[in-house]
Design a protein around this motif. Structure first.
Motif, PDB file in Angstrom:
ATOM      1  N   THR A  14       0.864  -1.191   0.000  1.00 39.88           N
ATOM      2  CA  THR A  14       0.000   0.000   0.000  1.00 39.88           C
ATOM      3  C   THR A  14       0.900   1.240   0.000  1.00 39.88           C
ATOM      4  O   THR A  14       1.024   1.937   1.009  1.00 39.88           O
ATOM      5  CB  THR A  14      -0.927  -0.008   1.222  1.00 39.88           C
TER       6      THR A  14
ATOM      7  N   VAL B  21      -0.803  -0.392  -7.565  1.00 43.99           N
ATOM      8  CA  VAL B  21       0.652  -0.537  -7.480  1.00 43.99           C
ATOM      9  C   VAL B  21       1.099  -1.521  -8.557  1.00 43.99           C
ATOM     10  O   VAL B  21       0.587  -2.638  -8.630  1.00 43.99           O
ATOM     11  CB  VAL B  21       1.077  -1.038  -6.088  1.00 43.99           C
TER      12      VAL B  21
ATOM     13  N   ARG C 299       3.383   3.378  -7.231  1.00 50.94           N
ATOM     14  CA  ARG C 299       1.939   3.604  -7.136  1.00 50.94           C
ATOM     15  C   ARG C 299       1.501   4.515  -8.265  1.00 50.94           C
ATOM     16  O   ARG C 299       2.089   5.569  -8.512  1.00 50.94           O
ATOM     17  CB  ARG C 299       1.587   4.222  -5.784  1.00 50.94           C
TER      18      ARG C 299
END
Length: 248
Positions: free
Chosen positions: A202, A225, A219
């Motif tokens: 993340t 991603v 990202r």
């Protein structure tokens, strides 16, 4: 009397043939090339450890305000070259031809007590800092496995390292055996590498995940991603032969 003489002559001939075969086999077994093959099978393997440092900034989604987590950890990516199936042939010109199996990837080593995980949370982050950090720590080993396959596929310097180490080993062995070698040609075949899946990262907006300074994931503006892979050089087609201009 004649039968005894014939039997004696046949015994002598058979003995000479048997000795010649045994002597030839003995010489073949003790030939320098066979000795080298046996020595390589005894050593069995060449190993290589690649030290990497992974760095990225994560913004995981949690109840309340999302935190920022600075993640830095080292790992050893392990590779091996099996010498048991290596084939050798020595040409009349003194060139030693060596063909090995492909390089294989072994399980990486990730020391859990060395990494740095710094979570920046706010009063409205409704999750404990320990739980946030623990989730990122659990990604380290699968991410190291992903990077092991990633570098095996994309780092040409890995094959060069094994060639250099194997050539040094063979030079020492041929020198000890008194074998004249003018050049060593080593062929380490490339194979299609299946890269283990990357764990879900993340990453924070606009950030990139790095390993030894090389970006391997980033990202996108939409929040996804994606992996970053080196561009392969285009294959240049062979130049067409230009017909010679006839002399006037």
């Amino acid at each position: 009397m004649l039968k005894n003489i014939v039997a004696l002559l046949m015994a002598v001939v058979l003995g000479a043939i048997g000795y010649a075969w045994w002597d030839h086999r003995k010489d073949a077994e003790e030939s320098p090339l066979n000795v080298m093959v046996m020595q390589m099978r005894t050593r069995a393997i060449i190993q290589h450890e690649r030290q990497v440092t992974v760095w990225y900034k994560a913004c995981p989604e949690v109840p309340g305000v999302n935190p920022q987590v600075m993640v830095i950890w080292p790992a050893k990516l392990n590779y091996a070259l099996d010498l048991a199936e290596t084939r050798l042939s020595l040409g009349a010109d003194g060139v030693l031809h060596v063909t090995t199996p492909p390089i294989r990837a072994d399980d990486p080593t990730v020391p859990s007590d060395v990494g740095e995980y710094l979570a920046q949370t706010s009063f409205w982050t409704l999750d404990s800092e320990q739980a946030i950090v623990m989730r990122e720590m659990q990604k380290a080993t699968p991410l190291a496995r992903h990077l092991t396959g990633y570098f095996l596929r994309n780092d040409v310097g890995l094959s060069d390292h094994f060639k250099e180490e194997l050539e040094t080993y063979l030079r020492g062995m041929t020198g000890a055996l008194g074998v004249r070698v003018t050049r060593i040609e080593i062929d380490i075949p490339r194979q299609e590498v299946v890269i283990p899946p990357r764990p879900a990262l993340t990453l924070c907006e606009g950030s990139v995940a790095l390993a030894n300074g090389f970006g391997f994931a980033r990202r996108q503006p939409d929040g996804t991603v994606i992996g970053i892979y080196p561009k392969k050089a285009p294959v240049t087609p062979p130049a067409e032969a230009v017909p010679a201009t006839p002399m006037q």
